[in-house]
Design a protein around this motif. Structure first.
Motif, PDB file in Angstrom:
ATOM      1  N   SER A   1      20.119  -0.826  -8.640  1.00 41.19           N
ATOM      2  CA  SER A   1      20.578   0.509  -8.288  1.00 41.19           C
ATOM      3  C   SER A   1      20.604   0.697  -6.783  1.00 41.19           C
TER       4      SER A   1
ATOM      5  N   VAL B   1      22.407   4.995  -8.728  1.00 43.91           N
ATOM      6  CA  VAL B   1      21.405   5.147  -9.775  1.00 43.91           C
ATOM      7  C   VAL B   1      22.148   5.157 -11.102  1.00 43.91           C
TER       8      VAL B   1
ATOM      9  N   TYR C   1      18.762   3.462 -15.292  1.00 45.45           N
ATOM     10  CA  TYR C   1      17.916   3.261 -14.111  1.00 45.45           C
ATOM     11  C   TYR C   1      17.948   1.827 -13.588  1.00 45.45           C
TER      12      TYR C   1
ATOM     13  N   GLN D   1      13.073   7.380 -13.364  1.00 44.42           N
ATOM     14  CA  GLN D   1      14.254   7.923 -12.694  1.00 44.42           C
ATOM     15  C   GLN D   1      13.983   8.151 -11.211  1.00 44.42           C
ATOM     16  N   ARG D   2      12.816   8.667 -10.900  1.00 43.67           N
ATOM     17  CA  ARG D   2      12.489   8.919  -9.500  1.00 43.67           C
ATOM     18  C   ARG D   2      12.359   7.617  -8.707  1.00 43.67           C
TER      19      ARG D   2
ATOM     20  N   LEU E   1      15.807   6.425  -7.973  1.00 43.14           N
ATOM     21  CA  LEU E   1      16.351   7.224  -6.880  1.00 43.14           C
ATOM     22  C   LEU E   1      15.752   6.782  -5.542  1.00 43.14           C
TER      23      LEU E   1
ATOM     24  N   LEU F   1      25.735   8.289  -2.043  1.00 41.39           N
ATOM     25  CA  LEU F   1      24.906   8.057  -3.219  1.00 41.39           C
ATOM     26  C   LEU F   1      25.733   8.349  -4.464  1.00 41.39           C
TER      27      LEU F   1
ATOM     28  N   LEU G   1      25.582   8.673  -8.636  1.00 41.69           N
ATOM     29  CA  LEU G   1      24.703   8.892  -9.784  1.00 41.69           C
ATOM     30  C   LEU G   1      25.534   8.838 -11.061  1.00 41.69           C
TER      31      LEU G   1
ATOM     32  N   VAL H   1      15.885  16.399  -8.165  1.00 40.67           N
ATOM     33  CA  VAL H   1      16.900  15.566  -7.518  1.00 40.67           C
ATOM     34  C   VAL H   1      17.772  16.401  -6.592  1.00 40.67           C
TER      35      VAL H   1
ATOM     36  N   THR I   1      26.856  12.951  -2.156  1.00 38.28           N
ATOM     37  CA  THR I   1      26.592  12.446  -3.503  1.00 38.28           C
ATOM     38  C   THR I   1      27.779  12.670  -4.424  1.00 38.28           C
TER      39      THR I   1
END
Length: 386
Positions: free
Chosen positions: A5, A104, A108, A164-165, A168, A179, A181, A200, A211
């Motif tokens: 990721s 991401v 994940y 998930q964090r 990220l 970024l 997602l 997020v 993003t």
């Protein structure tokens, strides 16, 4: 196949530990992009200009082309036609690892055999950053996502929200220009999903990161994005703020896909630069402060949100006679399904009020708009996006 990721950073992009300064965002321009797989056109003439630091959602049903667009920006695919620019530089022929784009993924894609620390450090080490820089940057990222004590753990020892964090943090560690997602919340339960959406959004706003976010969840897009590109069958139906898309949908598809809407057939019988009059099939004439710019006597559909309708026991000009079929109390509001004499069913959302009792079923009532502007008018044959 599991993918990292994190895209590799450009040289010299690392900061010292504890740096909290917000970096200026980077602009992304998607110019006339068309992409085909063989004879199938997946994306058709996509034009999107994403401002530096902006959070843009790509919203649409499965198979509409939104993930393909994300992969084009990432560099996993090359557009058949058109250009992709980051900060004005064309990147469609630049390899993925040189674009400095963070990703991401939906699952994940953390490396299961690596600790949390090593997962976050992966992209930094790939660029041969000094060990001291790697340590300080990883610690900074752990603090950013509030998992300072998790560095020695492995992914299978973390909850879904923690994974998930970490994904990220790994994407942000290399200071990506853009970024991406790809539906990162879809594997989370409802309560955790909301918490992570808030977290997020807070992180990305604080960091000022441009993003691009793929989702098929309309509520997610409406709550998180600065602007939304609604896509259907590879075509951008509308690109605007969440409020405009919800209140002023550009097409019938957008009106139906984003939020809940009632469709009422009628005929456009009057129109000027201030509004129009639509005659419904039961003979009711509704005066609207909406200008659809369609020929007179065109068959049309009124698209009205449930919260823009009100029930009353008293008749009035332009009111529609209905009967309550179903009542669904929902906390502070109540949802009614009502039916006209011709059998047309509509949903109405009304505030309940403290101690207010719901209307009993089979009650004859009259339905009116909260405002003459609170609807959209589309041609009845508007098949955009279908």
């Amino acid at each position: 196949m599991a993918q990292s990721s994190t895209m590799l950073p450009t040289p010299g992009s690392f900061s010292s530990a504890g740096s909290s300064s917000v970096q200026p965002g980077h602009g992304l321009d998607i110019e006339g992009v068309t992409h085909r797989f063989g004879e199938v056109t997946v994306l058709n003439q996509i034009h999107l200009q994403v401002e530096p630091g902006e959070f843009v959602a790509l919203l649409g049903p499965s198979g509409c082309g939104k993930t393909t667009l994300l992969r084009l920006v990432a560099g996993f695919l090359t557009p058949t036609v058109g250009h992709i620019r980051i900060d004005g530089q064309r990147v469609e022929h630049i390899p993925t690892h040189k674009r400095n784009v963070g990703i991401v993924f939906q699952n994940y894609a953390l490396f299961p055999h690596m600790t949390v620390f090593d997962n976050i450090a992966y992209g930094l080490r790939a660029q041969k950053a000094p060990a001291s820089k790697v340590r300080s940057r990883v610690q900074e990222m752990l603090e950013l996502v509030q998992l300072e004590q998790m560095g020695d753990r492995y992914p299978n020892e973390l909850s879904g929200g923690q994974q998930q964090r970490i994904a990220l943090a790994r994407a942000l560690a290399v200071k990506p220009r853009i970024l991406l997602l790809d539906e990162p919340f879809s594997a989370l339960d409802k309560n955790l999903r909301l918490d992570m959406q808030i977290e997020v959004k807070r992180l990305l706003t604080e960091q000022g990161i441009t993003t691009l976010f793929v989702t098929h969840d309309q509520e997610e897009a409406l709550s998180m994005a600065d602007r939304i590109a609604v896509i259907s069958h590879g075509i951008v139906q509308q690109f605007d703020t969440p409020t405009t898309i919800y209140d002023r949908p550009a097409t019938l598809f957008v009106s139906q896909f984003v939020g809940t809407t009632n469709l009422i057939p009628g005929t456009l019988v009057q129109q000027d630069n201030r509004g129009c009059v639509v005659a419904l099939t039961d003979g009711t004439q509704m005066e609207l402060a909406v200008v659809p710019d369609l020929p007179l006597n065109s068959p049309v559909q009124l698209a009205i949100r449930p919260e823009n309708l009100r029930l009353s026991p008293n008749p009035s000009a332009g009111a529609i006679a209905v009967t309550v079929d179903i009542c669904l109390p929902l906390g502070a509001s109540t949802i009614y399904e009502v039916r006209t004499a011709s059998g047309l069913k509509m949903k109405v959302t009304q505030p309940r009020g403290a101690g207010g009792a719901a209307l009993p079923t089979r009650t004859p009532l009259y339905l009116t708009l909260t405002s003459t502007e609170a609807c959209s008018v589309f041609p009845i044959d508007d098949s955009a996006g279908e």
